[in-house]
Design an enzyme around this catalytic site. Sequence first.
Site, PDB file in Angstrom:
ATOM      1  N   SER A   1       0.829  -1.204   0.000  1.00 32.14           N
ATOM      2  CA  SER A   1       0.000   0.000   0.000  1.00 32.14           C
ATOM      3  C   SER A   1       0.860   1.249   0.000  1.00 32.14           C
ATOM      4  O   SER A   1       1.932   1.283   0.625  1.00 32.14           O
ATOM      5  CB  SER A   1      -0.910   0.024   1.231  1.00 32.14           C
ATOM      6  OG  SER A   1      -1.574   1.267   1.358  1.00 32.14           O
TER       7      SER A   1
ATOM      8  N   TYR B   1      -2.751  -1.087   9.767  1.00 30.52           N
ATOM      9  CA  TYR B   1      -2.829  -1.549   8.384  1.00 30.52           C
ATOM     10  C   TYR B   1      -1.537  -1.216   7.640  1.00 30.52           C
ATOM     11  O   TYR B   1      -0.914  -2.083   7.014  1.00 30.52           O
ATOM     12  CB  TYR B   1      -4.031  -0.894   7.704  1.00 30.52           C
ATOM     13  CG  TYR B   1      -4.143  -1.116   6.213  1.00 30.52           C
ATOM     14  CD1 TYR B   1      -4.805  -2.226   5.717  1.00 30.52           C
ATOM     15  CD2 TYR B   1      -3.608  -0.196   5.311  1.00 30.52           C
ATOM     16  CE1 TYR B   1      -4.930  -2.440   4.345  1.00 30.52           C
ATOM     17  CE2 TYR B   1      -3.726  -0.390   3.945  1.00 30.52           C
ATOM     18  CZ  TYR B   1      -4.384  -1.510   3.465  1.00 30.52           C
ATOM     19  OH  TYR B   1      -4.485  -1.706   2.113  1.00 30.52           O
TER      20      TYR B   1
END
Length: 250
Positions: free
Chosen positions: A145, A158
């Site tokens: 990400s 995350y």
Amino acid sequence: MNNGKVIVITGGSRGIGAKTALEAARRGLGVILTYNANPDAAHALVREIEAAGGKAVALRLDVAIASSFAAFRADVERALATTWNATHLSGLVNNAGYGLFQPIAAVTEAEFDGLFNVHLKGPFFLTQALLPLLRKGSSIVNLTSATTRVAFAGVAPYASFKGGLAVLTRYMAKEFGELGIRVNSVSPGPIRTELGGGLNDEFEALLSSQTALGRVGEPEEVARAITTLLTDDSGWINAQDIEVSGGYVI
């Protein structure tokens, strides 16, 4: 039409995973896609692939439960034998995941553990379980990400685990090189998916303003990058984290 190559895509029933399954099938790859809570979407995607002349199988998998991976490997072996008359895989896409928007001060241990199990522990042990099925010349793609590069308040766990997955990608590439297996990661920026509840107009406008190309990305655009890494076109790309973000915060 199938070129003899079969891949596994986790979280393949929706979003980037579903678009990757479609793109991979379009390029002649056989697809084993996994789902957790949405079998209807997964089987509908299989039918769509088959209608276009490809071959696909949907298998249930919860990537948060590492103890289930041995049984999943057996399911994959059966699917390979019955659908493709094959014994080995040519690729693995560790894509399954979910988002949580919560400031560090409010994150619970259960929320932390849930994200860890899906985004780091799961890919580690699933890759370990499927490694004996990956033949020489295979490609593994891990989904990381852009939040590992750009700090965005509310996604600390995350992003931390995605950062860990980027490091793990390099170590996999180092250790699996002698097996002839390439390992890379793809790092999406803001993408129009359901992750974390999706985008409302205000949030999309904010993200678009922070992206050089002036918009958010579409799942298909990430899917094309992933699928290219699965093919021989990327045969000399290894141990890389490739950001697909349209120039997010540069």
